[in-house]
Design an enzyme around this catalytic site. Structure first.
Site, mmCIF file in Angstrom:
data_model
loop_
_atom_site.group_PDB
_atom_site.id
_atom_site.type_symbol
_atom_site.label_atom_id
_atom_site.label_comp_id
_atom_site.label_asym_id
_atom_site.label_seq_id
_atom_site.Cartn_x
_atom_site.Cartn_y
_atom_site.Cartn_z
ATOM 1 N N HIS A 169 93.827 29.718 34.970
ATOM 2 C CA HIS A 169 94.139 28.439 35.610
ATOM 3 C C HIS A 169 95.639 28.151 35.548
ATOM 4 C CE1 HIS A 169 93.133 24.173 36.678
ATOM 5 N NE2 HIS A 169 94.259 23.944 36.034
ATOM 6 N N GLU A 170 96.194 28.231 34.361
ATOM 7 C CA GLU A 170 97.626 27.904 34.213
ATOM 8 C C GLU A 170 98.500 28.912 34.948
ATOM 9 O OE1 GLU A 170 98.307 25.003 33.249
ATOM 10 O OE2 GLU A 170 96.321 24.583 32.415
ATOM 11 N N HIS A 227 98.973 27.740 38.485
ATOM 12 C CA HIS A 227 100.039 26.728 38.586
ATOM 13 C C HIS A 227 101.411 27.410 38.541
ATOM 14 C CE1 HIS A 227 97.753 22.999 38.372
ATOM 15 N NE2 HIS A 227 97.137 23.346 37.257
ATOM 16 N N GLU A 249 96.763 21.849 41.989
ATOM 17 C CA GLU A 249 95.441 22.161 41.449
ATOM 18 C C GLU A 249 94.697 23.137 42.361
ATOM 19 O OE1 GLU A 249 95.116 21.191 38.484
ATOM 20 O OE2 GLU A 249 93.003 21.444 38.020
HETATM 21 ZN ZN ZN Z 1 95.505 22.278 36.476
#
Ligand code: ZN
Length: 503
Positions: free
Chosen positions: A266-267, A270, A296
């Site tokens: 997830h990170e 980003h 997101e």
């Molecule tokens: Zn996030």
């Protein structure tokens, strides 16, 4: 005009550097700082943010923006120069609307409220937070009043535009209502099916091996460790100090394989967004991701559409088994794939699966609108929370610790504007995914061979490189040829979970 533009850029660079220095202090606070450093660090962070705010709201910046208006008007909308003036003006106007005394009052209150929440949450003590939250609501309404909103708009619009510029209650409410209407029967149908066994994800997985495997995965995705690094923290986040230094943080539980692995993916999503921004936009308001929702969409795309997909694991699962032969040697790919996609209505947003996650967000969004509208009083919030969880997820909230006190958003910042980005991101992730796969039907096959360059290249070309030049709505329109729709997202969930649960 070039001279004035350069003067503006020089001033913006300075503001950006002050923010970058503050970010580094924050990163250290959240990773390595000993507890004794907290007090001085709080002061240092406040001093730097105030300095940055003063430099940015300097009337000289306003004058430069005025003088550059004809120049901006003479250039194409999407040019770097016109975009710089347009986006800087938008942020400048917003930043100069709050009186300095209000900013000081709000940030002092936020610090006090956050501090109280860190003890009230484990103590399950909503009563301690109630007066503070009432003050937060009052400050949020006052902030909205300073920012202003259109006569036919909603008080929350003034707060939503901070993180998701261009999105309004009038567009979000029907979008979220339609999503909820589609999700509820899907969740119900899934619950009528037997639940997959995911107990093996809770065997013992030594931290170092989890770390090494996670690093290998995100490196393969395309996260550039020459311009980034990973460290451990309690609540994972991505942070940027400059285009050549975009860091991620993660955490591991030795009895929960999924938590650390998917959080790392997830990170990295980003971070790859920030690493992919055109270097020419660096140091200016254009040099970062354009909105919470689009950010997101990138993290969720890598975490879910790639990281929880069958093609990805058909290639990667044997490697994971080789790292953890005792834990996964007896588990088939199919069983593993079912376990990491297990759907189970629960109490906690951050632990929610793909299908129920947005119901958690929509509950918060509706509650904060009701608070801002005045149709819900803070003292009635815990009961309203419990009622909403019963209605939307069919679960009984046993206490406020696992209920209304669980997320820090309302307790450290403001009420309004903090949650919509999560669901917008999920909706957009599927819209972008569909467009990427339509342009490059070979993407799924490449992922099944452990290759991600075509996908990342498409994301760079259509989303990342633009930084904040375009709003979320403009990006969606450019990429899909239509306004944001839930159809690709619902289609994705129905196909994936229909197959998984035999619906
Ligand atoms: Zn996030």
């Amino acid at each position: 005009m070039q001279e004035k533009l350069n003067e503006l850029k020089t001033r913006l660079w300075e503001v950006n550097d002050l923010h970058g220095a503050a970010a580094l202090l924050y990163w250290d606070q959240a990773t390595y700082m000993p507890p004794g450093g907290a007090e001085a660090r709080g002061r240092q962070l406040a001093a730097l943010s105030q300095l940055a705010q003063e430099r940015f709201t300097d009337p000289a910046v306003g004058r430069l923006l005025d003088e550059l208006q004809p120049y901006e008007a003479s250039l194409p909308y999407e040019s770097d120069e016109a975009s710089l003036v347009r986006v800087t003006r938008r942020q400048y106007q917003r930043a100069t609307r709050l009186p300095a005394a209000f900013v000081a009052e709000a940030s002092q209150h936020a610090a006090r409220s956050y501090q109280a929440w860190t003890t009230a949450r484990p103590a399950n003590d909503f009563a301690a937070m109630q007066p503070l939250l009432e003050k937060t609501l009052e400050l949020s309404r006052r902030a909205a009043g300073y920012y202003g909103w259109p006569a036919d708009g909603h008080v929350a619009d003034a707060l939503i535009e901070e993180a998701d510029y261009g999105m309004t209650v009038a567009t979000l409410r029907p979008l979220f209502a339609a999503l909820r209407e589609q999700l509820t029967p899907l969740v119900e149908a899934i619950q009528r099916q037997p639940a997959p066994d995911d107990s093996f994800l809770h065997r013992h997985y030594p931290e170092q091996q989890q770390w090494d495997f996670g690093v290998r995965v995100v490196e393969r995705f395309g996260y550039d460790f020459q311009r980034g690094r990973q460290d451990k923290t309690h609540h994972p986040f991505m942070i940027k100090f400059g285009p050549g230094d975009v860091r991620i943080t993660t955490r591991f539980h030795e009895n929960d394989l999924g938590d650390g692995l998917f959080s790392t993916m997830h990170e990295s999503g980003h971070a790859m967004y920030e690493q992919g921004i055109d270097p020419a936009l660096d140091g200016t308001p254009l040099g970062g991701g354009t909105s919470a929702g689009v950010h997101e969409s990138q993290s969720r795309l890598w975490e879910n559409l790639v990281g929880r997909s069958r093609p990805f694991w058909s290639h990667t699962y044997p490697q994971l088994q080789a790292v953890f032969p005792d834990q996964l040697g007896d588990i088939s790919l199919d069983s593993f794939y079912r376990a990491i996609n297990k759907v189970q209505p629960g109490l906690t947003r951050v632990e929610a699966d793909e299908v129920t996650y947005n119901l958690h967000v929509i509950i918060r969004f509706e509650l904060e609108l009701a608070l801002l509208e005045g149709s819900l009083a803070v003292q009635d919030l815990p009961e309203a929370w419990r009622a909403a969880y019963r209605a939307a997820l069919g679960v009984t909230v046993p206490d406020d610790r696992q209920g209304v006190l669980q997320d820090m958003h309302w307790y450290y910042s403001q009420i309004g504007g903090g949650f919509q980005g999560y669901t917008l991101g999920n909706i957009m992730s599927a819209a972008f995914w569909q467009a990427a796969n339509a342009a490059h039907p070979e993407i799924a096959g490449q992922i099944a061979q452990g290759r991600f360059d075509t996908l990342l290249g498409w994301l760079r070309a259509h989303i990342h490189r633009h930084g904040s030049k375009f709003t979320a709505a403009e990006l969606v329109q450019q990429i899909t040829g239509a306004p944001l729709s839930i159809a690709p997202y619902i289609g994705y969930l129905q196909a994936k979970y229909g197959e998984l649960y035999g619906l």
